[in-house]
Design a protein around this motif. Structure first.
Motif, mmCIF file in Angstrom:
data_model
loop_
_atom_site.group_PDB
_atom_site.id
_atom_site.type_symbol
_atom_site.label_atom_id
_atom_site.label_comp_id
_atom_site.label_asym_id
_atom_site.label_seq_id
_atom_site.Cartn_x
_atom_site.Cartn_y
_atom_site.Cartn_z
ATOM 1 N N UNK A 40 9.066 3.356 -15.486
ATOM 2 C CA UNK A 40 9.252 4.115 -16.727
ATOM 3 C C UNK A 40 10.705 4.550 -16.914
ATOM 4 N N UNK A 41 11.360 4.986 -15.824
ATOM 5 C CA UNK A 41 12.748 5.446 -15.955
ATOM 6 C C UNK A 41 13.741 4.282 -15.982
ATOM 7 N N UNK A 42 13.264 3.064 -15.807
ATOM 8 C CA UNK A 42 14.139 1.905 -15.915
ATOM 9 C C UNK A 42 14.988 1.648 -14.691
ATOM 10 N N UNK A 43 14.396 1.816 -13.511
ATOM 11 C CA UNK A 43 15.131 1.540 -12.273
ATOM 12 C C UNK A 43 14.454 0.386 -11.532
ATOM 13 N N UNK A 44 14.814 -0.849 -11.883
ATOM 14 C CA UNK A 44 14.163 -1.996 -11.235
ATOM 15 C C UNK A 44 14.417 -2.051 -9.724
ATOM 16 N N UNK A 45 15.556 -1.553 -9.288
ATOM 17 C CA UNK A 45 15.848 -1.537 -7.856
ATOM 18 C C UNK A 45 14.869 -0.615 -7.133
ATOM 19 N N UNK A 46 14.611 0.561 -7.706
ATOM 20 C CA UNK A 46 13.669 1.492 -7.088
ATOM 21 C C UNK A 46 12.246 0.924 -7.111
ATOM 22 N N UNK A 47 11.873 0.238 -8.197
ATOM 23 C CA UNK A 47 10.555 -0.411 -8.257
ATOM 24 C C UNK A 47 10.439 -1.403 -7.105
ATOM 25 N N UNK A 48 11.464 -2.204 -6.932
ATOM 26 C CA UNK A 48 11.457 -3.198 -5.858
ATOM 27 C C UNK A 48 11.340 -2.534 -4.486
ATOM 28 N N UNK A 49 12.068 -1.432 -4.289
ATOM 29 C CA UNK A 49 11.997 -0.717 -3.011
ATOM 30 C C UNK A 49 10.569 -0.290 -2.716
ATOM 31 N N UNK A 50 9.906 0.303 -3.709
ATOM 32 C CA UNK A 50 8.561 0.806 -3.464
ATOM 33 C C UNK A 50 7.546 -0.329 -3.297
ATOM 34 N N UNK A 51 7.757 -1.453 -3.974
ATOM 35 C CA UNK A 51 6.878 -2.601 -3.753
ATOM 36 C C UNK A 51 7.048 -3.105 -2.320
ATOM 37 N N UNK A 52 8.290 -3.212 -1.873
ATOM 38 C CA UNK A 52 8.561 -3.623 -0.496
ATOM 39 C C UNK A 52 7.962 -2.619 0.485
ATOM 40 N N UNK A 53 8.077 -1.327 0.171
ATOM 41 C CA UNK A 53 7.519 -0.273 1.008
ATOM 42 C C UNK A 53 6.003 -0.431 1.140
ATOM 43 N N UNK A 54 5.328 -0.687 0.016
ATOM 44 C CA UNK A 54 3.868 -0.853 0.025
ATOM 45 C C UNK A 54 3.477 -2.066 0.874
ATOM 46 N N UNK A 55 4.202 -3.169 0.704
ATOM 47 C CA UNK A 55 3.927 -4.369 1.505
ATOM 48 C C UNK A 55 4.182 -4.086 2.983
ATOM 49 N N UNK A 56 5.272 -3.402 3.286
ATOM 50 C CA UNK A 56 5.591 -3.057 4.668
ATOM 51 C C UNK A 56 4.500 -2.180 5.275
ATOM 52 N N UNK A 57 4.003 -1.261 4.490
ATOM 53 C CA UNK A 57 2.924 -0.391 4.964
ATOM 54 C C UNK A 57 1.683 -1.214 5.308
ATOM 55 N N UNK A 58 1.337 -2.155 4.436
ATOM 56 C CA UNK A 58 0.165 -3.002 4.680
ATOM 57 C C UNK A 58 0.363 -3.854 5.933
ATOM 58 N N UNK A 59 1.549 -4.434 6.082
ATOM 59 C CA UNK A 59 1.842 -5.254 7.260
ATOM 60 C C UNK A 59 1.797 -4.391 8.525
ATOM 61 N N UNK A 60 2.422 -3.214 8.466
ATOM 62 C CA UNK A 60 2.414 -2.311 9.618
ATOM 63 C C UNK A 60 1.010 -1.879 9.985
ATOM 64 N N UNK A 61 0.201 -1.555 8.972
ATOM 65 C CA UNK A 61 -1.181 -1.148 9.228
ATOM 66 C C UNK A 61 -1.935 -2.277 9.922
ATOM 67 N N UNK A 62 -1.809 -3.484 9.373
ATOM 68 C CA UNK A 62 -2.505 -4.626 9.960
ATOM 69 C C UNK A 62 -2.008 -4.903 11.375
ATOM 70 N N UNK A 63 -0.687 -4.815 11.568
ATOM 71 C CA UNK A 63 -0.102 -5.073 12.882
ATOM 72 C C UNK A 63 -0.569 -4.056 13.920
ATOM 73 N N UNK A 64 -0.667 -2.789 13.516
ATOM 74 C CA UNK A 64 -1.024 -1.720 14.448
ATOM 75 C C UNK A 64 -2.539 -1.603 14.641
ATOM 76 N N UNK A 65 -3.278 -1.732 13.538
ATOM 77 C CA UNK A 65 -4.719 -1.487 13.616
ATOM 78 C C UNK A 65 -5.573 -2.743 13.483
ATOM 79 N N UNK A 66 -4.988 -3.870 13.212
ATOM 80 C CA UNK A 66 -5.757 -5.102 13.077
ATOM 81 C C UNK A 66 -6.628 -5.068 11.840
ATOM 82 N N UNK A 67 -7.749 -5.727 11.924
ATOM 83 C CA UNK A 67 -8.633 -5.851 10.765
ATOM 84 C C UNK A 67 -9.612 -4.687 10.632
#
Length: 159
Positions: free
Chosen positions: A126-153
């Motif tokens: 909404x505020x027009x910060x595509x870089x920040x959008x990208x950061x948070x998308x990467x953060x969400x993906x990283x969280x999912x990968x970390x969760x899977x890596x640490x806790x498995x399925x």
């Protein structure tokens, strides 16, 4: 500045150790706060600065009652800097991150932070910060990968 914040975000959820995770998030929040200050998005900048303090406090204080102080400061900063829908979104995300920061359940903490980052992502769009959008998308993906890596399925158990 935002690229460095992204690196800390990516690294943060790869840590199982709570102190390392919160330290990386603290550094990232400070950098992203500076980004929003430069954009003149004062609610987001203030709330991310408060968030950095919250992550730092979460390292040293395990009393879940501390979250009430951060809830209060978050609400106060939102009222003082209020500028409409973006203030509401950044406040919601910050409140979710506060709950997550003082959660003793690692799985719940990761889930709440993922939801908060999704709200931040909408805010950033909404505020027009595509870089920040990208950061948070990467953060969400990283969280999912970390969760899977640490806790498995294993399914997310909220308690």
């Amino acid at each position: 500045m935002v690229g460095v914040a992204a690196l800390f975000d990516i690294a943060s959820f790869q840590f199982k150790n709570r102190t390392s995770l919160l330290t990386a998030l603290c550094i990232s929040a400070l950098l992203i706060a500076a980004h929003f200050a430069l954009l003149g998005q004062w609610t987001a900048a203030c709330l991310l600065l408060i968030g950095a303090c919250r992550y730092l406090a979460g390292i040293f204080f395990f009393d879940p009652r501390m979250k009430w102080l951060f809830y209060f400061v978050t609400m106060l900063a939102t009222v003082v800097t209020f500028s409409g829908l973006t203030s509401v979104l950044s406040c919601m995300a910050s409140l979710l991150n506060t709950k997550a920061s003082f959660s003793h359940n690692d799985k719940l903490m990761r889930l709440l932070m993922t939801i908060a980052m999704t709200v931040w992502c909408v805010h950033d769009y909404i505020v027009g910060s595509p870089v920040a959008v990208l950061i948070y998308i990467v953060f969400i993906v990283s969280c999912a990968v970390g969760y899977y890596r640490i806790y498995g399925k294993k399914p997310i158990l909220v308690s």
